[in-house]
Design a protein around this motif. Sequence first.
Motif, PDB file in Angstrom:
ATOM      1  N   GLN A 198      80.122  53.055 -55.273  1.00 35.42           N
ATOM      2  CA  GLN A 198      79.673  51.820 -55.917  1.00 35.42           C
ATOM      3  C   GLN A 198      78.899  52.185 -57.172  1.00 35.42           C
ATOM      4  OE1 GLN A 198      77.384  49.221 -53.394  1.00 35.42           O
ATOM      5  NE2 GLN A 198      76.483  48.145 -55.161  1.00 35.42           N
ATOM      6  N   LEU A 199      79.161  51.445 -58.249  1.00 34.91           N
ATOM      7  CA  LEU A 199      78.543  51.743 -59.531  1.00 34.91           C
ATOM      8  C   LEU A 199      77.391  50.777 -59.790  1.00 34.91           C
ATOM      9  CD1 LEU A 199      81.732  52.310 -61.714  1.00 34.91           C
ATOM     10  CD2 LEU A 199      80.292  54.042 -60.596  1.00 34.91           C
ATOM     11  N   ASN A 200      76.383  51.291 -60.472  1.00 31.22           N
ATOM     12  CA  ASN A 200      75.244  50.495 -60.898  1.00 31.22           C
ATOM     13  C   ASN A 200      75.187  50.482 -62.411  1.00 31.22           C
ATOM     14  OD1 ASN A 200      74.247  50.030 -58.186  1.00 31.22           O
ATOM     15  ND2 ASN A 200      73.508  52.162 -58.190  1.00 31.22           N
ATOM     16  N   HIS A 201      74.441  49.546 -62.931  1.00 27.16           N
ATOM     17  CA  HIS A 201      74.317  49.417 -64.377  1.00 27.16           C
ATOM     18  C   HIS A 201      73.732  50.691 -64.973  1.00 27.16           C
ATOM     19  CE1 HIS A 201      73.717  47.568 -68.278  1.00 27.16           C
ATOM     20  NE2 HIS A 201      72.421  47.951 -68.260  1.00 27.16           N
ATOM     21  N   GLY A 202      74.404  51.289 -65.966  1.00 23.55           N
ATOM     22  CA  GLY A 202      73.937  52.494 -66.650  1.00 23.55           C
ATOM     23  C   GLY A 202      74.515  53.780 -66.095  1.00 23.55           C
ATOM     24  N   ASP A 203      75.343  53.748 -65.053  1.00 22.57           N
ATOM     25  CA  ASP A 203      75.941  54.975 -64.528  1.00 22.57           C
ATOM     26  C   ASP A 203      76.917  55.551 -65.546  1.00 22.57           C
ATOM     27  OD1 ASP A 203      74.521  54.789 -62.210  1.00 22.57           O
ATOM     28  OD2 ASP A 203      76.169  53.941 -61.011  1.00 22.57           O
ATOM     29  N   ARG A 204      77.110  56.924 -65.430  1.00 25.90           N
ATOM     30  CA  ARG A 204      78.051  57.612 -66.301  1.00 25.90           C
ATOM     31  C   ARG A 204      79.106  58.307 -65.449  1.00 25.90           C
ATOM     32  NH1 ARG A 204      73.678  57.196 -69.551  1.00 25.90           N
ATOM     33  NH2 ARG A 204      74.084  57.077 -71.824  1.00 25.90           N
ATOM     34  N   LEU A 205      80.369  58.060 -65.854  1.00 26.64           N
ATOM     35  CA  LEU A 205      81.495  58.647 -65.152  1.00 26.64           C
ATOM     36  C   LEU A 205      82.062  59.777 -65.998  1.00 26.64           C
ATOM     37  CD1 LEU A 205      81.413  55.402 -64.472  1.00 26.64           C
ATOM     38  CD2 LEU A 205      83.636  55.857 -63.453  1.00 26.64           C
ATOM     39  N   THR A 206      82.625  60.785 -65.323  1.00 26.39           N
ATOM     40  CA  THR A 206      83.322  61.870 -66.001  1.00 26.39           C
ATOM     41  C   THR A 206      84.754  61.879 -65.491  1.00 26.39           C
ATOM     42  OG1 THR A 206      81.283  63.177 -66.159  1.00 26.39           O
ATOM     43  CG2 THR A 206      83.368  64.345 -66.436  1.00 26.39           C
ATOM     44  N   VAL A 207      85.658  61.651 -66.418  1.00 24.10           N
ATOM     45  CA  VAL A 207      87.088  61.616 -66.121  1.00 24.10           C
ATOM     46  C   VAL A 207      87.739  62.636 -67.038  1.00 24.10           C
ATOM     47  CG1 VAL A 207      89.176  60.194 -66.010  1.00 24.10           C
ATOM     48  CG2 VAL A 207      86.961  59.175 -65.495  1.00 24.10           C
ATOM     49  N   GLY A 208      88.142  63.785 -66.474  1.00 24.23           N
ATOM     50  CA  GLY A 208      88.661  64.866 -67.308  1.00 24.23           C
ATOM     51  C   GLY A 208      87.559  65.372 -68.218  1.00 24.23           C
ATOM     52  N   GLN A 209      87.781  65.332 -69.529  1.00 24.85           N
ATOM     53  CA  GLN A 209      86.776  65.726 -70.512  1.00 24.85           C
ATOM     54  C   GLN A 209      86.121  64.511 -71.171  1.00 24.85           C
ATOM     55  OE1 GLN A 209      88.558  68.428 -73.325  1.00 24.85           O
ATOM     56  NE2 GLN A 209      89.110  69.945 -71.765  1.00 24.85           N
ATOM     57  N   ASN A 210      86.304  63.316 -70.610  1.00 24.21           N
ATOM     58  CA  ASN A 210      85.743  62.096 -71.185  1.00 24.21           C
ATOM     59  C   ASN A 210      84.518  61.676 -70.398  1.00 24.21           C
ATOM     60  OD1 ASN A 210      87.965  61.078 -73.214  1.00 24.21           O
ATOM     61  ND2 ASN A 210      89.085  61.722 -71.384  1.00 24.21           N
ATOM     62  N   SER A 211      83.454  61.348 -71.143  1.00 23.13           N
ATOM     63  CA  SER A 211      82.223  60.811 -70.553  1.00 23.13           C
ATOM     64  C   SER A 211      82.227  59.309 -70.812  1.00 23.13           C
ATOM     65  CB  SER A 211      80.992  61.461 -71.201  1.00 23.13           C
ATOM     66  OG  SER A 211      79.818  60.896 -70.675  1.00 23.13           O
ATOM     67  N   VAL A 212      82.190  58.523 -69.710  1.00 22.70           N
ATOM     68  CA  VAL A 212      82.349  57.070 -69.790  1.00 22.70           C
ATOM     69  C   VAL A 212      81.071  56.423 -69.285  1.00 22.70           C
ATOM     70  CG1 VAL A 212      83.735  55.073 -69.112  1.00 22.70           C
ATOM     71  CG2 VAL A 212      84.830  57.339 -69.365  1.00 22.70           C
ATOM     72  N   HIS A 213      80.502  55.483 -70.092  1.00 20.26           N
ATOM     73  CA  HIS A 213      79.274  54.776 -69.740  1.00 20.26           C
ATOM     74  C   HIS A 213      79.667  53.424 -69.102  1.00 20.26           C
ATOM     75  CE1 HIS A 213      75.809  52.068 -70.587  1.00 20.26           C
ATOM     76  NE2 HIS A 213      75.128  53.157 -70.174  1.00 20.26           N
TER      77      HIS A 213
END
Length: 219
Positions: A198-213
């Motif tokens: 579950q995601l919360n406001h402000g979490d950061r995801l890493t998908v491959g070499q991409n950093s997603v806010h």
Amino acid sequence: MEAVAPPWNAPAPVWSAAAPPAAPASTDADLAAGAQAVEAPVEAPPVEPEVAEPPPAPWSAPSSGMDVAATMVAPPPSGAGGAEREPTTLMPAWQPPPAAPPAVPDTMAMPTRPPAAAGTGPQAELTIENGPDAGHNHRAGDHALRLGRSPDNDVILRDPATSGHHARLERRGDQFWVVDLGSTNGTFVNGESVQEKQLNHGDRLTVGQNSVHFSLLGA
């Protein structure tokens, strides 16, 4: 003195008929009167005006109480010396056809339901901060977003370290979850490898070499 014989051979006097009396000479007045009598046209006798016949009375349908049998014509009697004629079917008197019922449309319009308002639940946004696709934003809401390198994804990432179908972002009730789709390099939330989280406001995801806010709109 000798007597002289009378001349018996003297020619008889020639008889002539009396001449007819001469016609009186015509005067100028008599000629003028005759010319006027010839030139005057003969008047035709007056013609009596024809009396127009009254128009026939308009046809009216027979009353419902009329006896139909009374309007039928009986077959003529057979002659004494001739063959008997076959009876002819008797037709009743003509009656006006009944009024046609009102036409009913083949289809009836059904009341339409108002379309459901789009985006009634919470909305979120993914912002790619680092990597080959940095600077792109994607809105998440009623429909899930699938992330990966294949062109049939909702969010296409051109990073070679990203799998064809890498992860999916979906909403469950009022919360958003990220689900890894069996990627080769895994999916990370705040640096932690997860299968789903579950995601919360402000979490950061890493998908491959991409950093997603990840951010909740209106939070």
